[in-house]
Design an enzyme around this catalytic site. Structure first.
Site, PDB file in Angstrom:
ATOM      1  N   CYS A  29      68.715  15.243  43.603  1.00 25.79           N
ATOM      2  CA  CYS A  29      68.626  16.409  43.671  1.00 25.79           C
ATOM      3  C   CYS A  29      69.813  17.228  44.525  1.00 25.79           C
ATOM      4  O   CYS A  29      70.272  18.432  44.171  1.00 25.79           O
ATOM      5  CB  CYS A  29      67.357  16.916  44.254  1.00 25.79           C
ATOM      6  SG  CYS A  29      66.943  16.412  46.122  1.00 25.79           S
ATOM      7  N   GLU A  30      70.373  16.690  45.437  1.00 26.83           N
ATOM      8  CA  GLU A  30      71.451  17.273  46.179  1.00 26.83           C
ATOM      9  C   GLU A  30      72.596  17.334  45.467  1.00 26.83           C
ATOM     10  O   GLU A  30      73.450  18.268  45.342  1.00 26.83           O
ATOM     11  CB  GLU A  30      71.590  16.522  47.641  1.00 26.83           C
ATOM     12  CG  GLU A  30      72.576  17.210  48.629  1.00 26.83           C
ATOM     13  CD  GLU A  30      72.652  16.496  49.855  1.00 26.83           C
ATOM     14  OE1 GLU A  30      73.366  17.100  50.892  1.00 26.83           O
ATOM     15  OE2 GLU A  30      72.132  15.428  49.984  1.00 26.83           O
TER      16      GLU A  30
END
Length: 228
Positions: free
Chosen positions: A159-160
């Protein structure tokens, strides 16, 4: 023996800094979170949101109208095409199995479901990144273009990576970098070999001399010794 125990405590304390699972929150916790959010400045479309979890930080891009786009693993993507089932809030079991199966999607959820009872940090990464920040509308559009199923990797495409690509044009993960540095420090420490041999001997005594146990007990110390 005391030295080995000290070493194990030292390394476990390092690993505990890295967050891997999602906690459960009560409805009361969520209500308190929503109340806190109402007192904060209004979010803008394209803002980068961070949510601290028990063992990791989850990231998303705010799309406006109380909606957040975020990359999240989900095992149901491999089992069904039913949008009603998939759109339900992802549970810990679905998330963990999705990580193992490397199956994920960029999906849109409400701000409350994305936060899951935690405090939301806004654009905090802007100060840490050297890259130029795209205009907010462009950030949101980049996130929307990536909607749907996507290859997932806990270390290399999480997700980062998704949010940093959308906001800065470069997919990076500070969490991954810190985790890899921790692993390198463990590998470089020759005591890792001693501890691994010790644990390998215990596993052989417990499970007997079987190929699966014995092979791991030999290969892991050898790999650590060569890497060190």
């Amino acid at each position: 023996m005391l030295q080995l125990l000290t070493f194990l405590v030292e390394k476990l304390s390092l690993l505990c800094k890295f967050k891997l699972f999602v906690p459960s929150y009560s409805d009361q916790d969520r209500e308190r979170h929503v109340h806190r959010e109402r007192t904060q400045p209004p979010l803008r479309r394209g803002d980068l949101l961070e949510v601290p979890r028990t063992l990791f930080t989850h990231y998303g891009i705010y799309l406006g109208d109380n909606k957040v786009a975020h990359l999240i693993p989900d095992i149901l993507l491999a089992l069904t095409n039913d949008e009603k089932i998939i759109s339900s809030v992802i549970t810990n079991k679905r998330l963990i199995l999705g990580c193992m199966y490397k199956c994920a999607t960029v999906r849109v959820d409400t701000l409350e479901n994305f936060a899951y009872g935690s405090k939301i940090l806004v654009n905090r990464m802007d100060k840490m990144m050297k890259n130029h920040v795209f205009p907010n509308e462009e950030v949101a559009k980049r996130a929307e273009k990536l909607m749907g199923a996507i290859p997932y990797s806990l270390l290399w495409n999480n997700c980062e990576h998704f949010v940093t690509y959308c906001r800065y044009g470069s997919a990076v993960s500070r969490q991954t970098e810190k985790f890899c540095e921790c692993l390198k420090s463990i590998i470089r420490d020759q005591r890792s070999v001693i501890v691994t041999v010790f644990l390998g001997m215990i596993s052989i005594l417990c499970f007997g001399i079987v190929p699966s146990t014995t092979l791991l007990s030999i290969l892991i110390p050898f790999t650590l010794w060569m890497a060190g």
